[in-house]
Design an enzyme around this catalytic site. Structure first.
Site, PDB file in Angstrom:
ATOM      1  N   CYS A  68      43.898  60.331  32.675  1.00 39.08           N
ATOM      2  CA  CYS A  68      45.184  59.631  32.551  1.00 39.08           C
ATOM      3  C   CYS A  68      46.351  60.540  32.916  1.00 39.08           C
ATOM      4  CB  CYS A  68      45.345  59.078  31.134  1.00 39.08           C
ATOM      5  SG  CYS A  68      45.069  60.292  29.825  1.00 39.08           S
ATOM      6  N   HIS A 103      50.988  59.556  25.891  1.00 39.86           N
ATOM      7  CA  HIS A 103      51.456  60.902  26.232  1.00 39.86           C
ATOM      8  C   HIS A 103      52.882  60.811  26.781  1.00 39.86           C
ATOM      9  CE1 HIS A 103      47.195  61.816  26.091  1.00 39.86           C
ATOM     10  NE2 HIS A 103      46.955  61.067  27.146  1.00 39.86           N
TER      11      HIS A 103
END
Length: 346
Positions: A145, A225
């Site tokens: 990711c 994140h």
């Protein structure tokens, strides 16, 4: 496989990524989700069965276990592999590499996820950066990711002739949201032990020309994140030039703090309100109102949904491996249309 036949896809591992890949494949008009294989017999498999997905056990023993609890199992993983053109392995880290021998023996093209090593497939994939190099390969690896997000944004700058070098700081979620009752960190931050963190070298497996260094810090939250990037440009540029470069990617979506979207939790609430499955944020959500250009220096921040950003990349990788679509932009457009990715969130 005839050119007008749908690509037969199987998913091995029906966890956080696997269930999202399965759902994404099922809504592609040129693909067929042939089945999913796993070791589980719990609520996840029951939910998959109610969705209409065909279930397979990872082994004959797992298939029998599924049958004993009343799941409509159709066989084991070997039976599933015999019906596929491509298998997407979404098993936990280091498990997939053990399955590779079976995929190669059966002559099934396969896609691994970013937790596995680049060397296992010899190719790493981000659709906007290197789609063409994956065409007709036997295997590829969709990078993680964080790496996917870095390659997307840096590639957009590179395409515009603006990228010289990039230095990024990654604030990484501690665990997946659904597992937060099992572990994670509290009341502390944990820096990754080495600089560069693995995401920078990983990005270079996709594009060796990238001059990129990353630092990662694990933080006590689970929603996603946040990245902070400092980029030296090839020349002095205007803020609008940089924004235009990012606009060339349909998978970078601008958000603004002043629009009520100052943090990952608000962005995830937005994607849920938009009716996305699981509230998926497939795009890099880049805060355009905080982006700053000072001469040849660029600073920007964005959010990454660790559960969803790799899903459109995986769908494009399926088309590339099978040679079904030779143009990256054409595959990206088909995937985006099926998943509701438009280049904007609000």
């Amino acid at each position: 496989m005839a050119n007008n036949a749908r690509i037969r896809v199987g998913v091995v591992g029906y966890g956080v990524i696997g269930k999202r890949v399965a759902g994404a494949v099922a809504c592609q008009e040129d693909m067929e989700l042939t089945g999913i294989a796993d070791v589980l017999t719990d609520w996840r498999m029951r939910a998959a069965a109610r969705t209409g997905f065909r279930l397979y056990g990872a082994t004959p023993d797992h298939a029998e276990a599924m049958q004993r609890v009343g799941l409509p199992v159709e066989g084991d993983q070997e039976a599933l592999l015999g019906r596929l053109d491509v298998v997407v392995d979404c098993t936990p880290k280091h498990v997939a590499v053990k399955n590779v021998e079976a995929y190669r023996r059966r002559g099934v093209k396969f896609i691994l996820q970013g937790g596995e090593k680049h060397e296992t497939t010899g190719h790493s994939f981000v659709a906007e950066a290197n789609y063409a190099t994956a065409i007709d390969r036997d295997a590829t690896r969709v990078v993680s990711c964080n790496t996917s997000s870095a390659v997307r944004t840096l590639s957009a700058l590179k395409r515009a002739g603006l990228l010289r070098r990039a230095r990024g700081t990654l604030l990484r979620r501690a665990t997946d949201p659904w597992e937060s009752h099992l572990g994670g960190i509290m009341n502390t931050l944990v820096p990754e032990a080495e600089i560069p963190s693995h995401q920078g070298p990983d990005a270079q497996t996709v594009d060796p020309e990238l001059d990129v260094v990353t630092v990662a810090i694990k933080v006590p939250e689970t929603i996603g994140h946040v990245h902070s990037w400092a980029v030296q440009l090839t020349r002095s540029a205007s803020r609008e030039e940089v924004l235009d470069a990012f606009r060339t990617s349909s998978r970078i979506a601008f958000v603004e703090a002043r629009d009520g979207l100052p943090a990952p939790n608000t962005i995830k609430e937005l994607t849920a309100d938009l009716g996305r499955p699981h509230g998926n944020l497939y795009e890099v959500a880049l805060w355009s109102d905080t982006l700053k250009v000072l001469g040849d220096e660029l600073f920007y921040l964005y959010m990454v949904d660790n559960q969803a950003i790799v899903i459109p990349e995986t769908v494009d990788a399926i088309r590339a491996l099978t040679g079904r679509e030779l143009e990256a932009r054409a595959s990206i457009a088909r995937t985006d249309a099926a998943l509701g990715i438009t280049g904007t969130l609000v």
